[in-house]
Design an enzyme around this catalytic site. Structure first.
Site, PDB file in Angstrom:
ATOM      1  N   ARG A  66       0.768  -1.261  -0.103  1.00 49.55           N
ATOM      2  CA  ARG A  66      -0.057  -0.050   0.051  1.00 49.55           C
ATOM      3  C   ARG A  66       0.818   1.106  -0.122  1.00 49.55           C
ATOM      4  O   ARG A  66       0.390   2.169   0.443  1.00 49.55           O
ATOM      5  CB  ARG A  66      -0.710   0.070   1.318  1.00 49.55           C
ATOM      6  N   ASP A 306      -1.363 -12.746  -1.820  1.00 53.35           N
ATOM      7  CA  ASP A 306      -2.173 -11.640  -1.964  1.00 53.35           C
ATOM      8  C   ASP A 306      -2.370 -11.243  -0.788  1.00 53.35           C
ATOM      9  O   ASP A 306      -3.670 -10.750  -0.505  1.00 53.35           O
ATOM     10  CB  ASP A 306      -3.432 -12.136  -2.727  1.00 53.35           C
TER      11      ASP A 306
HETATM   12  O1  DOR Z   1      -9.472  -8.972  -2.578  1.00 51.04           O
HETATM   13  C1  DOR Z   1      -8.532  -8.422  -3.437  1.00 51.04           C
HETATM   14  N1  DOR Z   1      -7.711  -7.144  -2.715  1.00 51.04           N
HETATM   15  N2  DOR Z   1      -7.961  -9.169  -4.517  1.00 51.04           N
HETATM   16  C2  DOR Z   1      -6.983  -8.104  -5.335  1.00 51.04           C
HETATM   17  O2  DOR Z   1      -6.701  -8.776  -6.116  1.00 51.04           O
HETATM   18  C3  DOR Z   1      -6.420  -7.074  -4.831  1.00 51.04           C
HETATM   19  C4  DOR Z   1      -6.533  -6.910  -3.297  1.00 51.04           C
HETATM   20  C5  DOR Z   1      -6.386  -5.444  -2.804  1.00 51.04           C
HETATM   21  O3  DOR Z   1      -5.618  -4.769  -3.409  1.00 51.04           O
HETATM   22  O4  DOR Z   1      -7.139  -5.041  -1.752  1.00 51.04           O
END
Ligand code: DOR
Length: 426
Positions: A66, A306
């Site tokens: 982020r 992820d």
């Molecule tokens: O659920 C998700 N959140 N899938 C993604 O591919 C991106 C991610 C996010 O950036 O929060």
């Protein structure tokens, strides 16, 4: 100087799966030898790894730190701390930041800060400008600046023509292109599987065909191009089958699966609400078992978390409006060990390969192996220790639907460049 004694080394790259001691000097693995054969100086620090597995530090090619712009959720320091706590020594950050990482200027700014962290934090750049799916970024310049791969993760790329150009460019540059596959035209509402749970909650849901139709398209588009096509966070059994067939036909494609898709199903949404909302969604038990089978037979190459931090405030919104995603770095080993290795659905070696050498090889990162004279990047974990996922994490975020779950497999030490970057107190 560090001596790791009495541990069981599993290094899928070299095939070693045996009791071994390791001597670490000046950041490197100086010696790997059978137990009690290493002569070390008296002042050496000894780690007694009895009953533990020693493995290459984990490599996660799919994390969201982020940074820049969304650092109220996570930043590169707290992200790196969460990674170290999960046994990771190398991660690749996604590029859906604010601004997104679609220019050399933005790339450079975060990349320079990433060089100063206790673990190896690498950076991917966007495929398209502003992640809008209309115009490619300057991939030549971004690669020259240090981008290890290209992705618009979070947003699928709908335009076929643009996808062909992106695949061709990534082939030319010899870098992975990592894709989030959910066809917007087939989505009703993201984050919850279309089926009994979306029906019960009155949500439209995300159908599995939204994923596999786009995967089929991109696999076929890549047939003649041969780019390193990486399908991210695979969630559907049909997608696994498409990859299996594609590989059998010699098409270049790689697959990632997350620990959450290996361990949980859509039922978790009924219990944990928005915390279990994720794109692509947790699906059915049949999907979960197909993902595990795909991992065990090599159809799926990599386990990638992820790791997607969001604030407690954001996740406390109603499920229809809360953002999708969950943190994953600190629960990855426990989930995979408990739900895949312990029930003997895949071997420790297969799982460790998917956490280390496979992602490192795809991304051409000098990591994921335990080798004499190479950087000492290691994890030491207790495969049998049971622990309960706590409410707080090294991550800035707490959006895990696994809080309170009892897991087996606990990271005890993470060592990066020969330094202990994480040690479990428990
Ligand atoms: O659920 C998700 N959140 N899938 C993604 O591919 C991106 C991610 C996010 O950036 O929060």
């Amino acid at each position: 100087m560090l001596l790791i004694k009495n541990g069981h080394l599993i290094d899928p790259a070299s095939g070693v799966d045996a009791p071994m001691d390791l001597l670490i000097v000046q950041g490197k693995v100086l010696q790997i030898a059978k137990p009690n054969q290493i002569k070390a100086e008296d002042d050496v620090k000894v780690i007694d790894a009895s009953g533990m597995i020693v493995a290459p530090g984990f490599v996660d090619v799919h994390v969201h730190f982020r940074d820049p712009g969304l650092t109220y959720k996570e930043d590169i320091q707290t992200g790196a701390a969460a990674a170290a706590a999960g046994g990771y020594t190398t991660v690749v950050c996604m590029a859906n930041t604010k601004p997104p990482i679609d220019s050399v200027e933005t790339f450079k700014e975060v990349w320079e800060r990433e060089q100063k962290l206790p673990i190896h934090v690498l950076q991917a750049a966007n495929v398209t400008m502003g992640m809008k799916g209309q115009e490619l970024t300057d991939m030549d310049a971004l690669k020259a600046t240090g981008a290890v791969g290209f992705t618009d993760d979070g947003v699928p790329i709908a335009d076929e023509k643009l996808m062909v150009s992106a695949l061709q460019k990534c082939k030319e540059l010899d870098v992975p292109i990592s894709l989030h596959e959910e066809d917007p035209a087939l989505m009703i509402s993201p984050g919850v599987n279309k089926g009994k749970v979306s029906d019960a909650l009155g949500l439209g849901g995300a159908p599995e065909e939204a994923e596999y139709v786009l995967v089929a398209r991109d696999v076929m588009l890549n047939q003649k191009i041969g780019a390193k096509l990486d399908i991210q966070h695979i969630s559907s059994k049909t997608t696994v089958e498409i990859l299996r067939q594609a590989k059998a036909h010699g098409i270049c494609v790689y697959g990632e699966v997350t620990p959450q898709h290996l361990a949980a199903t859509e039922d978790l949404v009924l219990e944990k609400g928005a915390l279990a909302r994720v794109n692509p969604p947790l699906r059915t038990e049949a999907d979960r078992m197909a993902l595990i089978k795909g991992l065990s037979d090599g159809t799926i190459d990599m386990i990638a978390t992820d790791h997607a931090p969001h604030s407690a405030e954001e996740k406390s919104e109603p499920i229809a409006s809360a953002p999708s995603g969950m943190i994953g770095l600190e629960t990855a080993l426990g989930l995979v060990w408990t739900y895949v290795v312990k029930p003997q659905l895949a071997s420790p070696k297969t799982v460790i390969a998917a956490l280390t050498v496979n992602p490192a090889n795809l991304y051409q990162i000098p990591a994921g192996k335990v080798q004499e004279n190479a950087s000492a990047d290691l994890v030491i974990f207790d495969p049998n220790e049971e622990w309960t996922v706590p409410e707080t994490f090294a991550s800035k975020a707490t959006n895990s639907p696994f809080i309170g779950w009892k897991l087996s497999g606990k990271v005890k030490y993470t060592i990066c460049n020969g330094e202990i970057v994480y040690q479990s107190l428990g």
